[in-house]
Design an enzyme around this catalytic site. Sequence first.
Site, PDB file in Angstrom:
ATOM      1  N   CYS A   1      -8.127  41.463  39.187  1.00 35.09           N
ATOM      2  CA  CYS A   1      -8.942  40.262  39.425  1.00 35.09           C
ATOM      3  C   CYS A   1      -8.176  39.219  40.238  1.00 35.09           C
ATOM      4  O   CYS A   1      -8.716  38.662  41.204  1.00 35.09           O
ATOM      5  CB  CYS A   1      -9.468  39.691  38.117  1.00 35.09           C
ATOM      6  SG  CYS A   1      -8.229  39.580  36.808  1.00 35.09           S
TER       7      CYS A   1
HETATM    8  N1  LIG Z   1     -11.252  41.470  31.892  1.00 35.28           N
HETATM    9  C1  LIG Z   1     -11.130  41.370  33.205  1.00 35.28           C
HETATM   10  O1  LIG Z   1     -11.484  40.320  33.794  1.00 35.28           O
HETATM   11  C2  LIG Z   1     -10.586  42.511  34.026  1.00 35.28           C
HETATM   12  C3  LIG Z   1     -10.649  42.404  35.416  1.00 35.28           C
HETATM   13  C4  LIG Z   1     -10.154  43.453  36.204  1.00 35.28           C
HETATM   14  C5  LIG Z   1      -9.582  44.557  35.597  1.00 35.28           C
HETATM   15  N2  LIG Z   1      -9.508  44.611  34.242  1.00 35.28           N
HETATM   16  C6  LIG Z   1      -8.899  45.813  33.659  1.00 35.28           C
HETATM   17  O2  LIG Z   1      -9.936  46.606  33.110  1.00 35.28           O
HETATM   18  C7  LIG Z   1      -9.465  47.290  31.956  1.00 35.28           C
HETATM   19  C8  LIG Z   1     -10.353  46.898  30.777  1.00 35.28           C
HETATM   20  O3  LIG Z   1     -10.262  45.500  30.627  1.00 35.28           O
HETATM   21  P1  LIG Z   1     -11.185  44.683  29.647  1.00 35.28           P
HETATM   22  O4  LIG Z   1     -10.877  43.254  29.883  1.00 35.28           O
HETATM   23  O5  LIG Z   1     -12.574  45.181  29.735  1.00 35.28           O
HETATM   24  O6  LIG Z   1     -10.513  45.119  28.268  1.00 35.28           O
HETATM   25  P2  LIG Z   1     -11.096  45.107  26.776  1.00 35.28           P
HETATM   26  O7  LIG Z   1     -12.189  44.119  26.676  1.00 35.28           O
HETATM   27  O8  LIG Z   1      -9.908  44.928  25.900  1.00 35.28           O
HETATM   28  O9  LIG Z   1     -11.680  46.568  26.624  1.00 35.28           O
HETATM   29  C9  LIG Z   1     -10.840  47.704  26.716  1.00 35.28           C
HETATM   30  C10 LIG Z   1     -11.559  48.876  26.081  1.00 35.28           C
HETATM   31  O10 LIG Z   1     -10.702  50.011  26.186  1.00 35.28           O
HETATM   32  C11 LIG Z   1     -10.823  50.801  25.000  1.00 35.28           C
HETATM   33  N3  LIG Z   1      -9.500  51.358  24.661  1.00 35.28           N
HETATM   34  C12 LIG Z   1      -9.127  52.641  24.792  1.00 35.28           C
HETATM   35  N4  LIG Z   1      -7.860  52.822  24.437  1.00 35.28           N
HETATM   36  C13 LIG Z   1      -7.405  51.629  24.045  1.00 35.28           C
HETATM   37  C14 LIG Z   1      -6.167  51.171  23.553  1.00 35.28           C
HETATM   38  N5  LIG Z   1      -5.130  52.016  23.371  1.00 35.28           N
HETATM   39  N6  LIG Z   1      -6.037  49.863  23.253  1.00 35.28           N
HETATM   40  C15 LIG Z   1      -7.061  49.013  23.427  1.00 35.28           C
HETATM   41  N7  LIG Z   1      -8.284  49.400  23.909  1.00 35.28           N
HETATM   42  C16 LIG Z   1      -8.446  50.695  24.193  1.00 35.28           C
HETATM   43  C17 LIG Z   1     -11.374  49.857  23.925  1.00 35.28           C
HETATM   44  O11 LIG Z   1     -12.536  50.415  23.405  1.00 35.28           O
HETATM   45  P3  LIG Z   1     -12.548  51.257  22.054  1.00 35.28           P
HETATM   46  O12 LIG Z   1     -11.632  50.559  21.087  1.00 35.28           O
HETATM   47  O13 LIG Z   1     -13.962  51.279  21.646  1.00 35.28           O
HETATM   48  O14 LIG Z   1     -12.062  52.598  22.459  1.00 35.28           O
HETATM   49  C18 LIG Z   1     -11.841  48.619  24.644  1.00 35.28           C
HETATM   50  O15 LIG Z   1     -13.238  48.412  24.495  1.00 35.28           O
HETATM   51  C19 LIG Z   1      -8.012  46.869  31.762  1.00 35.28           C
HETATM   52  O16 LIG Z   1      -7.176  47.830  32.319  1.00 35.28           O
HETATM   53  C20 LIG Z   1      -7.932  45.551  32.519  1.00 35.28           C
HETATM   54  O17 LIG Z   1      -6.643  45.284  32.982  1.00 35.28           O
HETATM   55  C21 LIG Z   1     -10.002  43.625  33.439  1.00 35.28           C
END
Ligand SMILES: NC(=O)c1ccc[n+]([C@@H]2O[C@H](COP(=O)([O-])OP(=O)(O)OC[C@H]3O[C@@H](n4cnc5c(N)ncnc54)[C@H](OP(=O)(O)O)[C@@H]3O)[C@@H](O)[C@H]2O)c1
Length: 326
Positions: free
Chosen positions: A147
């Site tokens: 981002c």
């Molecule tokens: N948030 C942003 O603005 C953004 C922007 C660009 C990129 N990203 C990237 O996109 C990815 C997801 O980000 P997010 O913000 O959507 O994250 P999030 O809200 O924390 O969601 C991550 C998901 O991954 C799953 N997961 C699987 N293995 C995991 C583990 N070992 N520990 C924690 N969660 C695990 C979890 O679902 P379950 O527990 O149901 O399996 C969780 O729902 C990351 O790599 C992040 O760096 C995020």
Amino acid sequence: MSTVHVVGAAGYSGAQLAALVDAHPAFTLGQVTARADAGRRLREVAPEYRVDAVLQELDLDSVGPGDLACVCYPHAEAARVVGDLVDRGVRVVDVSADHRLRDPALYPEWYGFAHPRPDLVAEAVYGLPERYRDAIPAARVVANPGCYPEASLLALLPVADLVTDVVIDAKSGVSGAGKTPTAAVHYCAVADSVAAYKVLAHRHTPEIAQELGQPVTFTPHLVPVDRGLLASCYARFTGDAPHPDDLRQRYVDFYSGHPFVEVVEQPPGMRAVQHTNYAQVCPMVDSERGRLVAFGVIDNLGKGAAGQAVQNLNLMAGRPETEGLA
Ligand SMILES: NC(=O)c1ccc[n+]([C@@H]2O[C@H](COP(=O)([O-])OP(=O)(O)OC[C@H]3O[C@@H](n4cnc5c(N)ncnc54)[C@H](OP(=O)(O)O)[C@@H]3O)[C@@H](O)[C@H]2O)c1
């Protein structure tokens, strides 16, 4: 209709992505996966998106060639799953950082793990259509930009060859940290305050430098908003500073034909892009000091994650780039 699986659909970016795919006229929502929330409807976990699909554990035996997938896992977890999917003929947009850096040796240094699939790192295409639109359609792995890099690069790329000594001062909404609560993103830590974090050590630094072709000083801040990301960028022109009209025209020309980037005349705010896939950029010249001042603003879950992923899926599926996003 292409089937699109969303892996990690109970997280912030995954839920937004599943909603965009669900409403997309040319995509069918395939598996929407979760661990703890498996068996629940996505609308129970993320009611704002009203997606009825039932979350399930990832079933690799039910995916196949021709399918598309988006992986929304934390870094290191994503790399493993992306490899499993590609080995089954699925083309993947990796929303995590695991295929963004071209040099696999940077993963132990910046992300703390040895990359299990350097072969896929080597072939992945950086998923910024404003730069790599021609390479994305045939890619097996598209590395969705981070981002902070997304907003910073859109603000700086049109002048990457004209400037040096780049400083990026960026502010992100709290959803950028994902859904897992920590002390640093607790309401009491974030509300009514602004603070820098991971100064000189944020993992997006090498990604920005890689794509800009030069080192940068990058300082991220957390601000008390839900969604939105503003990058204020400063750099010194190596030659004479251009006239402001010429600089602006350079940005207009660079983004001509790129429907999601708007070159605006006043410094943009997050409000203008929240809940959209649009980015706004605004270049200005400090003529006395020979310096560029450029702003880039996005929704971190839109153009910074889920919207950008759908834009990439559109290109991979041969669909109009704006479909399901306008
Ligand atoms: N948030 C942003 O603005 C953004 C922007 C660009 C990129 N990203 C990237 O996109 C990815 C997801 O980000 P997010 O913000 O959507 O994250 P999030 O809200 O924390 O969601 C991550 C998901 O991954 C799953 N997961 C699987 N293995 C995991 C583990 N070992 N520990 C924690 N969660 C695990 C979890 O679902 P379950 O527990 O149901 O399996 C969780 O729902 C990351 O790599 C992040 O760096 C995020």
